[in-house]
Scaffold this active site. Structure first.
Site, PDB file in Angstrom:
ATOM      1  N   ASP A 276       0.826  -1.206   0.000  1.00 48.43           N
ATOM      2  CA  ASP A 276       0.000   0.000   0.000  1.00 48.43           C
ATOM      3  C   ASP A 276       0.859   1.254   0.000  1.00 48.43           C
ATOM      4  O   ASP A 276       2.072   1.201  -0.042  1.00 48.43           O
ATOM      5  CB  ASP A 276      -1.045  -0.028   1.125  1.00 48.43           C
ATOM      6  N   LYS A 298      -4.373   2.720  -0.429  1.00 48.26           N
ATOM      7  CA  LYS A 298      -5.613   3.400  -0.067  1.00 48.26           C
ATOM      8  C   LYS A 298      -5.251   4.805   0.349  1.00 48.26           C
ATOM      9  O   LYS A 298      -4.247   5.032   1.008  1.00 48.26           O
ATOM     10  CB  LYS A 298      -6.272   2.696   1.117  1.00 48.26           C
ATOM     11  N   GLY A 330       4.026   0.339   8.818  1.00 48.85           N
ATOM     12  CA  GLY A 330       3.967   0.236  10.277  1.00 48.85           C
ATOM     13  C   GLY A 330       3.757  -1.183  10.741  1.00 48.85           C
ATOM     14  O   GLY A 330       4.397  -2.123  10.272  1.00 48.85           O
ATOM     15  N   ASP A 331       2.815  -1.350  11.669  1.00 47.20           N
ATOM     16  CA  ASP A 331       2.478  -2.668  12.196  1.00 47.20           C
ATOM     17  C   ASP A 331       1.117  -3.083  11.598  1.00 47.20           C
ATOM     18  O   ASP A 331       0.187  -2.273  11.574  1.00 47.20           O
ATOM     19  CB  ASP A 331       2.376  -2.577  13.727  1.00 47.20           C
ATOM     20  N   ILE A 334      -1.971  -2.531  13.870  1.00 44.93           N
ATOM     21  CA  ILE A 334      -2.310  -1.224  14.450  1.00 44.93           C
ATOM     22  C   ILE A 334      -2.886  -0.353  13.337  1.00 44.93           C
ATOM     23  O   ILE A 334      -2.161   0.050  12.416  1.00 44.93           O
ATOM     24  CB  ILE A 334      -1.082  -0.575  15.126  1.00 44.93           C
ATOM     25  N   MET A 411      -3.818   9.223  11.449  1.00 38.94           N
ATOM     26  CA  MET A 411      -4.815   9.661  10.452  1.00 38.94           C
ATOM     27  C   MET A 411      -5.614  10.861  10.962  1.00 38.94           C
ATOM     28  O   MET A 411      -6.802  10.980  10.673  1.00 38.94           O
ATOM     29  CB  MET A 411      -5.792   8.509  10.124  1.00 38.94           C
ATOM     30  N   GLY A 440       7.609  10.467   9.130  1.00 37.67           N
ATOM     31  CA  GLY A 440       8.590  10.143  10.156  1.00 37.67           C
ATOM     32  C   GLY A 440       9.501   8.984   9.777  1.00 37.67           C
ATOM     33  O   GLY A 440       9.075   8.068   9.076  1.00 37.67           O
TER      34      GLY A 440
END
Ligand code: SAH
Length: 492
Positions: A276, A298, A330-331, A334, A411, A440
Site C-alpha cells: 500500500d 488506499k 507500520g504494524d 495497528i 490519520m 517520520g
C-alpha cells in the site's frame, strides 16, 4: 482493479549520471588484447586467462615470467618490443583486431593509453584502461570469488574504494564453500529439472536445498552426504503440491533499517507482493526482484482497491499456490486492518504468518526525540485513530484529559481542528505541548511543535501533509533536550 501507484513508488531512472550495467561476459576461447607488461597488466592477465581468454600481449621487453606463462598457456602470443616502438602502431598492425572482443591497457604513459583507447573504440572493441575510468567502455568490478560463484560489486566507476570496502564485508559473510554449493547445484540442475517440471515447485525445492541441511553439509565439507540428502529430499518433493501462503508483514514507518529480520526474509521468498501507499520505495526494492507487484494503496476518500477486493486478491493468489506478501506500513495490527485480512484467510483455510512492524507512533517518536512515556511526564500512552467515521468526532474525549497520558493520533490531520478543540473543551490544558511528525523516520521527516491550542493552525501554516501523526502530551517538551538524536529531520 488498482489505480496508479503514488509517484514515490514509481521505478524510473535515478537522477544524475547513468549507472553502469553489471554483466558477466563469456570470454572462453575468445581473443583478448592486453597492452602493457607491468604488475597491473599481470593482474588483468590472471583474470582474463582464468576466464579462458586467449591472450595476446603487447609490451616492452622485460616482462614477468608469469605473464609469459599465462599467455602461452592461454594459446595466445606475447609480442615484445624495444622501448622506441610505438605500441599503438603495434596494436594497429596486429592480426587479432578482427577476432578480438576486448582490450585492456595498463601503461604508465597516459597519452599512448588514450590513443590506444580511441583506436580500439573505433574498432568496436570493449576497452579498459587501468586507472582511467573516463577512457573505459567497461571496468572490472570488485569481486568476491567463491570458485565458480562470483559476486561483482560496481560503484559505476565513482568510488572504487567503496566497492572494495563492501567486498571485504561480503568476504567475511560468505562461507568459502559457496563455490562447492554452486558446483553441486550445477551437477543436479538437469536431474531436478527433469524430476520437477513445474517451475515454482522447482524453485521452492532449490530454496530448501540452498538454505537448509544440504547447504550445511556442503559448508562442513561433507559433499557425499550432501548429495545423498539432496536425492532423498528430491524423492520426497515429488509428492508435494504447491501450497500457497500469505505473509502479512509490517514494513515499519519508512526507514528500511527498521524492518525486522523476519520481514526481510519473507520479502525474499514472495512470489507476489500486495503493497500500500505507506510502503516506501526503498523498502519495496528489498522484495524479491521477480516477485509480481500489485499496488493496492488506499488514500483518504480514494480507495483504489476496496478492502474486500484486497481480501479476494490475497485469497486468489494463495489458492493458486503462490507465496503472497501483504506488505503494510507500520504494524499490520495497528490501524492496519490486518485482522480482517487474516480472518478472511482463516475462513478459507489458507496458511498465513503475521510479522509485526515498528508502528508509526514509536518510529516517529524515536526519530523526533520524543519519548512516549517518561517517569516524570507520562505513565501511559494511547494510540488513537483520528479518522472520524461519520466525519464528526465520536471519541471518548473525557478519557483524554489526564495530563500524564501521551496521546498519539493516527490519520488525524484532516480532523485536527476538531480533535484539539474537543480535547480542550473536555478539560485538557490548551498549553499542552503537541507535535506533528510528517513522513517520520524517512529522509523527508518534518517535525512541527507547538501547543494543543495552536497545533491545527501550525499544520495549516506549514502545509503539513499525510502521512503525519500528532503527539499530544508534556513528553513533547523533552524533544528540545533530545534533538541530538535526530540529525536528519527538518525542524520547524
Ligand atoms: N499500520 C500503520 C498505521 C496505518 S494508519 C502503523 O502501524 O504505523 C495510517 C496512518 O499512520 C497515517 O495517516 C499516519 O497518521 C500514520 N503514519 C504511518 N506512517 C507514518 C510516517 N512514516 N510518519 C508519520 N505518520 C505515519
Amino acid at each position: 482493479m488498482s489505480s496508479k501507484p503514488p509517484l514515490h513508488a514509481a521505478h524510473g531512472p535515478l537522477a544524475g549520471p547513468a549507472l553502469s550495467l553489471p554483466v558477466s561476459i563469456a570470454i572462453e576461447g575468445k581473443c583478448c588484447l592486453l597492452v602493457g607488461g607491468c604488475n597491473q597488466a599481470l593482474l588483468k592477465a590472471r583474470l582474463l586467462t582464468k576466464a579462458g581468454a586467449i591472450l595476446h600481449v603487447f609490451a616492452y621487453a622485460g616482462v614477468e615470467q608469469e605473464l609469459l606463462e599465462l599467455t602461452s598457456h592461454s594459446g595466445g602470443t606475447l609480442n615484445l618490443f624495444d622501448p622506441h616502438v610505438d605500441l599503438l602502431d603495434a596494436v594497429r598492425k596486429s592480426q587479432w583486431l578482427d577476432s578480438g572482443i576486448l582490450c585492456v591497457v595498463a601503461l604508465q604513459d597516459n597519452s599512448v593509453a588514450t590513443k590506444i583507447a580511441a583506436f580500439c573504440t573505433e574498432q568496436k572493441l570493449l576497452i579498459n584502461v587501468v586507472d582511467s575510468p573516463s577512457l573505459c567502455s567497461f571496468t572490472f568490478p570488485a569481486r568476491v570469488d567463491r570458485g565458480s560463484l562470483q559476486i561483482a560489486i560496481s560503484s559505476s566507476s565513482r568510488v572504487p574504494v567503496l566497492s572494495r570496502f563492501l567486498r571485504q564485508k561480503i568476504e567475511a559473510l560468505l562461507p568459502f564453500e559457496y563455490g562447492a554449493l554452486n558446483e553441486l547445484a550445477t551437477e543436479f540442475t538437469p536431474i531436478v529439472a527433469k524430476a520437477l517440471p513445474d517451475k515454482q515447485l522447482r524453485r521452492r525445492f532449490w530454496e530448501a536445498i540452498l538454505d537448509g541441511p544440504v547447504a550445511e553439509l556442503v559448508f562442513s565439507g561433507r559433499i557425499k552426504q550432501a548429495k545423498t540428502k539432496l536425492r532423498r529430499m528430491l524423492e520426497n518433493h515429488l509428492d508435494t503440491s504447491l501450497e500457497g501462503e500469505v505473509f502479512l508483514v509490517g514494513a515499519g514507518p519508512g526507514d528500511p533499517e527498521l524492518l525486522t529480520l523476519k520481514a526481510l526474509r519473507l520479502m525474499q521468498l514472495a512470489d507476489v507482493v500486495l503493497y500500500d501507499r505507506l510502503v516506501s520505495t526503498e523498502i519495496l526494492e528489498l522484495v524479491r526482484r521477480d516477485a509480481k507487484r500489485v499496488y493496492v494503496g488506499k488514500q483518504r476518500a480514494e480507495h483504489s482497491t476496496s478492502q474486500e477486493g484486497i481480501n479476494d486478491l490475497l485469497l486468489k493468489h494463495a489458492i493458486a499456490g503462490e507465496r503472497v506478501l501483504r506488505l503494510k506500513g507500520g504494524d499490520p495490527f495497528i490501524f492496519g486492518r490486518g485482522g480482517e485480512e487474516i480472518e478472511h484467510l482463516a475462513q478459507h483455510n489458507i496458511n498465513f504468518q503475521v510479522v509485526p512492524g515498528v508502528t508509526a507512533a514509536s518510529g516517529c517518536a524515536c526519530y523526533a526525540g520524543i519519548p512516549l512515556t517518561h517517569r516524570d511526564h507520562a505513565q501511559s500512552v494511547r494510540f488513537v485513530t483520528g479518522h472520524l467515521k461519520s466525519g464528526s468526532p465520536d471519541l471518548p474525549w473525557h478519557e483524554f484529559v489526564d495530563a500524564h497520558q501521551t496521546l498519539v493520533f493516527y490519520m488525524g490531520l484532516v480532523g485536527l481542528p476538531e480533535i484539539s478543540a474537543k480535547m480542550i473543551e473536555h478539560g485538557r490544558a490548551p498549553e499542552t505541548p503537541a507535535a506533528l511528525i510528517q513522513q517520520g523516520t524517512t529522509k523527508k521527516q518534518r517535525v512541527v511543535s507547538g501547543t494543543l491550542a495552536g497545533i491545527a493552525a501550525l499544520a495549516k501554516q506549514h502545509k503539513i501533509q499525510a502521512p503525519t501523526i500528532t503527539i499530544v502530551g508534556s513528553v513533547v517538551e523533552l524533544r528540545e533536550k533530545l534533538t541530538w538524536f535526530t540529525p536528519n529531520d527538518q525542524v520547524e
